[in-house]
Write an enzyme that holds these catalytic residues in place. Structure first.
Site, PDB file in Angstrom:
ATOM      1  N   ALA A   1       4.435   7.642   2.904  1.00  0.00           N
ATOM      2  CA  ALA A   1       5.021   6.465   3.173  1.00  0.00           C
ATOM      3  C   ALA A   1       4.363   5.265   2.504  1.00  0.00           C
ATOM      4  O   ALA A   1       3.393   5.645   1.409  1.00  0.00           O
ATOM      5  CB  ALA A   1       4.480   5.977   4.495  1.00  0.00           C
TER       6      ALA A   1
ATOM      7  N   ASP B   1      -8.459   8.186  14.065  1.00  0.00           N
ATOM      8  CA  ASP B   1      -8.479   7.828  12.665  1.00  0.00           C
ATOM      9  C   ASP B   1      -9.224   6.618  12.583  1.00  0.00           C
ATOM     10  O   ASP B   1      -8.803   5.871  11.441  1.00  0.00           O
ATOM     11  CB  ASP B   1      -7.081   7.981  12.062  1.00  0.00           C
ATOM     12  CG  ASP B   1      -7.233   8.079  10.544  1.00  0.00           C
ATOM     13  OD1 ASP B   1      -8.433   8.312   9.988  1.00  0.00           O
ATOM     14  OD2 ASP B   1      -6.306   7.733   9.874  1.00  0.00           O
TER      15      ASP B   1
ATOM     16  N   VAL C   1       4.232   0.805   2.380  1.00  0.00           N
ATOM     17  CA  VAL C   1       4.034  -0.306   3.223  1.00  0.00           C
ATOM     18  C   VAL C   1       4.457  -1.425   2.115  1.00  0.00           C
ATOM     19  O   VAL C   1       3.772  -1.647   1.171  1.00  0.00           O
ATOM     20  CB  VAL C   1       2.725  -0.702   3.794  1.00  0.00           C
ATOM     21  CG1 VAL C   1       2.685  -1.840   4.734  1.00  0.00           C
ATOM     22  CG2 VAL C   1       2.342   0.579   4.803  1.00  0.00           C
TER      23      VAL C   1
ATOM     24  N   GLY D   1       0.747  -1.162   0.124  1.00  0.00           N
ATOM     25  CA  GLY D   1      -0.076   0.042  -0.105  1.00  0.00           C
ATOM     26  C   GLY D   1       0.821   1.274   0.116  1.00  0.00           C
ATOM     27  O   GLY D   1       2.091   1.087   0.182  1.00  0.00           O
ATOM     28  N   ARG D   2       0.261   2.285  -0.299  1.00  0.00           N
ATOM     29  CA  ARG D   2       0.874   3.878  -0.419  1.00  0.00           C
ATOM     30  C   ARG D   2       0.148   4.512   0.239  1.00  0.00           C
ATOM     31  O   ARG D   2      -1.090   4.562   0.307  1.00  0.00           O
ATOM     32  CB  ARG D   2       1.198   4.056  -2.068  1.00  0.00           C
ATOM     33  CG  ARG D   2       2.248   3.244  -2.664  1.00  0.00           C
ATOM     34  CD  ARG D   2       2.406   3.604  -3.929  1.00  0.00           C
ATOM     35  NE  ARG D   2       3.369   2.692  -4.740  1.00  0.00           N
ATOM     36  CZ  ARG D   2       4.874   2.879  -4.791  1.00  0.00           C
ATOM     37  NH1 ARG D   2       5.208   3.941  -3.903  1.00  0.00           N
ATOM     38  NH2 ARG D   2       5.760   2.131  -5.187  1.00  0.00           N
ATOM     39  N   GLY D   3       1.037   5.698   1.010  1.00  0.00           N
ATOM     40  CA  GLY D   3       0.260   6.907   1.424  1.00  0.00           C
ATOM     41  C   GLY D   3       0.931   8.154   1.123  1.00  0.00           C
ATOM     42  O   GLY D   3       1.513   8.144   0.037  1.00  0.00           O
ATOM     43  N   HIS D   4       0.653   9.406   1.619  1.00  0.00           N
ATOM     44  CA  HIS D   4       1.235  10.557   1.097  1.00  0.00           C
ATOM     45  C   HIS D   4       2.734  10.608   1.393  1.00  0.00           C
ATOM     46  O   HIS D   4       3.385  10.945   0.566  1.00  0.00           O
ATOM     47  CB  HIS D   4       0.603  11.969   1.748  1.00  0.00           C
ATOM     48  CG  HIS D   4      -0.806  11.916   1.638  1.00  0.00           C
ATOM     49  ND1 HIS D   4      -1.037  12.301   0.424  1.00  0.00           N
ATOM     50  CD2 HIS D   4      -2.053  11.606   2.533  1.00  0.00           C
ATOM     51  CE1 HIS D   4      -2.630  12.423   0.365  1.00  0.00           C
ATOM     52  NE2 HIS D   4      -3.122  12.008   1.693  1.00  0.00           N
TER      53      HIS D   4
ATOM     54  N   LYS E   1       6.748  -0.414   7.025  1.00  0.00           N
ATOM     55  CA  LYS E   1       6.152   0.853   6.655  1.00  0.00           C
ATOM     56  C   LYS E   1       7.553   1.760   6.384  1.00  0.00           C
ATOM     57  O   LYS E   1       8.075   2.065   7.284  1.00  0.00           O
ATOM     58  CB  LYS E   1       5.299   1.541   7.822  1.00  0.00           C
ATOM     59  CG  LYS E   1       4.455   2.715   7.402  1.00  0.00           C
ATOM     60  CD  LYS E   1       3.486   2.871   8.369  1.00  0.00           C
ATOM     61  CE  LYS E   1       2.736   4.328   7.935  1.00  0.00           C
ATOM     62  NZ  LYS E   1       1.628   4.769   8.945  1.00  0.00           N
TER      63      LYS E   1
END
Length: 746
Positions: A28, A139, A30, A23-26, A45
């Site tokens: 980071a 969250d 994973v 997975g991807r975030g702003h 992460k």
């Protein structure tokens, strides 16, 4: 930490092998990774610190501090933190079932309430734990709930917006996701920390039972309006109790929202385990949960693996470090606990039907006698001749579907003589009666042709002592119909190369068990084997009438004599030499002719076999002496059928004599039976026939009984003999009704 501060090049300082992206975030990404030392899979992460501003950096380290603080079975575990100049690596527990959002999207109308209740209770349990530690998540959403299918759990993750709070003191930071955030956070007001998590819990429960979020409009502006007005619609299929709980949590005024205590005590959540994870210690939240033995074993493995010395490991655990030492320790510990848990689950889930299926698969080749069956046998087995019990076969239900006839009627057990010590008293033929038809049988092949003949009335027989031995692994391709049933010696773990041993050391006899079989059961076995056939060279039509007549004369006198012939391990296969002369020997060896006594074929190599029979008319291989066969020896009166017991007990005598260093099986000076031919120690063959009068009929009964008792007191040695039992010329006592029914036991 200097050793950890390397650039990202596919591996993290040689400690983890990074694989695909999960997975991807702003800021980071994973990745799936493997811990090199233990081989365990983890989630890493990877956070790029160069893209973080001051506020984001503060949130990042706040996440690390909170994840170190919360250690709960329903919260994804943080194993290790690796900090470099440009990146921060968080080593996390890996979930194997995806997140809850994807799971909900697969159910358009939501989950059934029982399943939703199970998952929601675990989430409430985890949040309640966090709030008791004064940690707020801020969250909560289905995307941050991960499934662990192997453990049957859901766990919270992503504490990026979490923070510590003090009871009664409000927070001001606006964070979270729009569709799941409480109205007070979206307004930017000060808010009570626990209340915002309660609102998010209400949204999650709504999605679980309805399949969609309560506040989701065409754009964010409309969604924000619906949240502020607290407008949502619960489908009518949702139960009143669940609807009430959702309403209690989705309250515009934080003061009117239900507390965690009220949620946990709500009627809809009653009757469900709040956290099945508490039953297991995976993930391990503290090294103190391990036993001293497990703790020392893990430390020893780490020391041998050059992870660290013992003092450094203990210090890292006691100070609650999140470095590679503690990560390795807990990964090893959780592997041990996981293996233990899997064994317990397998033990509990082992059903009788599964055991039966495994039993049937091994039936044609290996017949195990569970220890539990000893109570069903009419004779007490020798203490040294036991069979180890397999856990898969420990239950009595193993026998269901495999046995339908009995060895002994339980009502007749009282008629058996008492057994004192290791000696077994002689049981007269009249003391045993045919087995009752309702009793379960020890060995029975489930075939239709066998079932059709069960109604035949058994004929009373004398008591028989049966030695059973498991079959050799070299005979695993034997067909079911030709599998031995009675009067056989089986061996477990026997291999072909064992026959290359010294002649004084025959192949190892692993386990023997002596039991007394019911006469009725024995008779039925032979009767069924008639219909099955055994690849004989004699047609059933030639001997069927005579065999039926011989079965009617079983209670009459029968002529029995005992002859022993040496058989070396180098003996050739049946019919290898000679004109259909059966089993033969190489030239110069002591061959044994297996043709019938009446039709003596060329025995072995003829003139070369010292132990072969005189040559005569060519006979078929493996021929049996039929009732009409002529004999060179005159027939005369012989001992009763009970002498059959003595004949088989002689097998034990031979086994016992192997313990002594003598050259002979039986001392020539002390032989009681002149019909027993004394030979040197080797592999032996026993033939029971009626060539003529035997002096055994004139033996002193007292001495005979004493001999029997002494035979059974002899311990079995770790050697074996090969016994070939042939039926008598006239009686056919040890054979089936079909002509070629020699019981070959190798």
């Amino acid at each position: 930490m200097a050793g950890f501060k390397r650039g990202y090049d596919g591996k993290i300082a040689g400690l983890y092998d990074l694989d695909k992206t999960l997975g991807r975030g702003h800021f980071a990404v994973v990745k799936l990774a493997r811990h090199v030392f233990t081989g365990e899979k983890v989630a890493v992460k990877v956070i790029d610190k160069t893209k973080l501003d001051t506020l984001a950096t503060g949130h990042l380290f706040q996440e690390v501090r909170c994840m170190k603080l919360v250690q709960h079975p329903n919260i994804v575990r943080l194993y290790e933190v690796i900090d470099t100049q440009t990146k921060l690596y968080l080593i996390l527990e890996l979930g194997d079932g995806g997140d809850m959002f994807d799971y909900i999207m697969k159910h358009e109308e939501g989950l059934n309430e029982d399943l939703a209740k199970k998952y929601f209770a675990q989430i409430v349990h985890a949040i309640s734990y966090c709030h008791k530690l004064h940690v707020v998540h801020r969250d909560l959403k289905p995307e941050n709930v991960v499934f662990f299918e192997k453990q049957g759990l859901v766990k919270l993750t992503d504490f990026g917006f979490s923070n510590k709070f003090q009871p009664g003191k409000k927070l001001t930071t606006s964070c979270g996701s729009l569709a799941y955030s409480a109205p007070e956070i979206l307004l930017g007001d000060e808010y009570d920390a626990p209340a915002v998590d309660i609102w998010s819990l209400g949204v999650i429960l709504f999605m679980l039972v309805c399949g969609q979020p309560p506040f989701q409009e065409a754009n964010d502006s409309e969604t924000l309006t619906m949240i502020m007005d607290c407008k949502y619609t619960v489908p009518p299929r949702v139960s009143a109790g669940c609807r009430d709980l959702i309403t209690r949590m989705l309250q515009r005024d934080p003061k009117r929202r239900a507390s965690l205590e009220e949620i946990e005590s709500h009627p809809w959540l009653q009757g469900v385990d709040p956290s099945p994870a508490t039953k297991y210690n995976i993930p391990l939240v503290s090294y103190k949960n391990l036993s001293e033995e497990e703790h020392n074993s893990i430390i020893q493995r780490m020391v041998l693996g050059d992870i660290a010395d013992r003092d450094a490991i203990v210090e890292a655990l006691e100070t609650n470090r999140y470095n590679h030492i503690t990560a390795t320790y807990f990964l090893l510990a959780e592997r041990i606990l996981r293996e233990k848990q899997e064994k317990e689950i397998q033990t509990r889930s082992a059903s009788p039907s599964n055991i039966k299926a495994q039993f049937r698969q091994s039936w044609p080749t290996k017949i195990d006698v569970p220890q539990d069956l000893e109570d069903d046998l009419t004779a007490t087995p020798l203490s040294h001749a036991t069979v180890p019990q397999s856990p898969a076969r420990a239950g009595d239900s193993v026998l269901n579907g495999h046995r339908s006839k009995g060895l002994c009627d339980p009502a007749k057990k009282d008629e058996l003589p008492e057994l004192a010590g290791p000696a077994l008293s002689t049981v007269p033929p009249a003391s045993l009666k045919p087995a009752a038809s309702g009793r379960k049988c020890l060995f029975r092949v489930e075939e239709d042709e066998e079932e059709d003949e069960e109604d035949k009335k058994p004929v009373s027989l004398s008591t028989q002592v049966v030695l059973r031995r498991k079959p050799s692994v070299t005979n695993r391709l034997t067909s079911r119909k030709s599998a031995p049933v009675l009067n056989q010696i089986f061996e477990e773990g026997e291999s072909d190369d064992e026959f290359d041993m010294d002649e004084n050391l025959p192949p190892k006899l692993s386990r023997l068990k002596m039991n007394i079989a019911s006469p009725g059961t024995v008779h039925k076995r032979y009767h069924r084997r008639k219909s099955q056939g055994r690849g004989s060279s004699c047609s059933s039509s030639e001997t069927s009438d005579d065999d039926s007549e011989s079965r009617r004369r079983l209670d009459k006198d029968s002529g029995l004599a005992y002859s022993w012939h040496r058989r070396d391990s180098s003996e050739g296969p049946p019919g290898s030499e000679g004109d259909g002369g059966g089993q033969s020997k190489p030239s110069g060896g002591g061959g044994v002719d297996k043709a019938s006594p009446g039709e003596q074929g060329t025995g072995g190599s003829g003139q070369g076999g010292s132990g072969g029979t005189p040559s005569g008319t060519a006979g078929s291989s493996r021929r049996c002496a039929g009732p009409d066969s002529s004999s060179s020896s005159p027939a005369s009166a012989a001992p009763r059928g009970a002498e059959l017991v003595q004949s088989l007990k002689l097998v034990s005598l031979c086994l016992g004599s192997q313990l002594h260093g003598a050259k002979y099986i039986l001392d020539p000076q002390k032989a009681l039976l002149s019909s027993v031919k004394v030979q040197e120690r080797s592999t032996w063959k026993m033939c029971i026939s009626a060539p003529g009068p035997g002096p055994s009929a004139d033996l002193d009964p007292v001495r005979t009984k004493k001999l029997r008792n002494n035979v059974l007191q002899l311990p079995l040695c770790e050697k074996t003999i090969s016994v070939n039992i042939q039926r008598s010329r006239k009686e056919g006592l040890l054979c089936a009704s079909s002509p070629a029914s020699c019981c070959h036991v190798i």
